[in-house]
Design an enzyme around this catalytic site. Structure first.
Site, PDB file in Angstrom:
ATOM      1  CB  SER A   1      -0.902   0.021   1.241  1.00  0.00           C
ATOM      2  OG  SER A   1      -1.547   1.274   1.390  1.00  0.00           O
TER       3      SER A   1
ATOM      4  CE  LYS B   1      -0.970  -4.158   3.361  1.00  0.00           C
ATOM      5  NZ  LYS B   1      -1.123  -5.416   2.607  1.00  0.00           N
TER       6      LYS B   1
ATOM      7  CB  THR C   1     -11.900  -3.267  -1.210  1.00  0.00           C
ATOM      8  OG1 THR C   1     -11.220  -2.606  -0.120  1.00  0.00           O
ATOM      9  CG2 THR C   1     -11.072  -3.164  -2.481  1.00  0.00           C
TER      10      THR C   1
ATOM     11  CE1 TYR D   1      -3.710  -3.112   5.354  1.00  0.00           C
ATOM     12  CE2 TYR D   1      -3.137  -0.915   4.566  1.00  0.00           C
ATOM     13  CZ  TYR D   1      -3.563  -2.209   4.315  1.00  0.00           C
ATOM     14  OH  TYR D   1      -3.831  -2.592   3.026  1.00  0.00           O
TER      15      TYR D   1
END
Length: 268
Positions: free
Chosen positions: A126, A156, A185, A152
């Site tokens: 990401s 990544k 998403t 997160y």
């Protein structure tokens, strides 16, 4: 592009994505036309594996390599849990899924990949990792205030570092990682509702986000790129912003590998 009918791939994903409709923009459609509409032998298999559980991953790989060959591994599964939660093994869930799970699955399947022609590993990272410098002092957020978005992003960054390390250690395999763009998403809607609401129609479709993944997995021009690079929209892009001071030292990267390997072996 000539895709050999015996090419086999393994892609990890969130099961929720199976509920979403698919749509193909021009770039993705061009790749899809060169894929068989059906497997010639209908050898399509679904394996359900919890990537936050390293013991389950090891068991899956042992069974998988007895029955299948593998040309392409796509590490696409991931999560963003916004409150610190632990797995049954006492692992922080984001780290367990996004970093340790990817490490165990990939390293365990490297011997399988190395047996095949033109093997590739594509890891969906990401652009959020650009705000993070690799940190190995508190990989499971035990001593710092928990921020799911930053955890997160750190995961990544760790994936990018792993990709670069794997590329140097295993030259027979083409490794790459990529940023799919900001995609509409279920994961984004659930984990980042404010971000999703602000961007709205500007978010990419799932097919648009998958375009570079497919290109890296299948196109000869992708394999001609140096291994270990970070891509966006089919082009290699920098892994650090100017003046961001997010580069890591070899010692820091080696510490990450050592910690992951120790955990991987603990659960084998």
């Amino acid at each position: 592009m000539n895709l050999h009918p015996r090419t086999s791939s393994l892609m990890t994903w969130r099961s929720k994505s199976l509920e979403e409709p698919s749509w193909s923009p021009g770039g993705t459609a061009a790749l899809e036309k060169q894929l068989p509409s059906r497997s010639p032998s209908e050898n399509i298999f679904l394996h359900i594996v919890d990537l936050s559980d390293p013991k389950t991953i090891w068991k899956f790989v042992e069974n998988f390599k007895q029955e299948h060959t593998l040309n392409v591994l796509i590490n696409n599964a991931g999560c963003m849990v916004n409150k610190r939660e632990l797995t049954e093994d006492g692992l922080e869930k984001n780290f367990a899924t996004n970093t340790l799970g990817v490490y165990v699955l990939t390293t365990a399947l490297i011997p399988v990949l190395e047996k095949e022609h033109d093997p590739r590993v594509v890891t969906v990272s990401s652009g959020g990792m650009l705000v993070q410098k690799l940190s190995t002092d508190d990989l499971q957020s035990e001593r710092t205030a928990f921020d799911g978005t930053m955890v997160y992003a750190q995961n990544k960054r760790q994936q990018v570092v792993l990709t670069e390390r794997w590329a140097r250690a295993h030259p027979a395999i083409h490794f790459s990682c990529m940023h799919p763009g900001w995609v509409d998403t279920p994961g984004v809607r659930l984990s980042m509702p404010g971000f999703h609401a602000r961007l709205g129609a500007r978010l990419r479709s799932e097919a648009q986000g998958a375009d570079t993944v497919l290109w890296l997995a299948l196109a000869p021009t992708a394999a001609a790129q140096p291994s270990g690079r970070f891509f966006q929209d089919r082009k290699p892009v920098p892994t650090h912003l100017p003046l961001a001071r997010t580069s890591s030292s070899p010692a820091e990267e080696e510490k990450l590998i050592e910690i992951l390997e120790e955990l991987a072996q603990r659960f084998k």
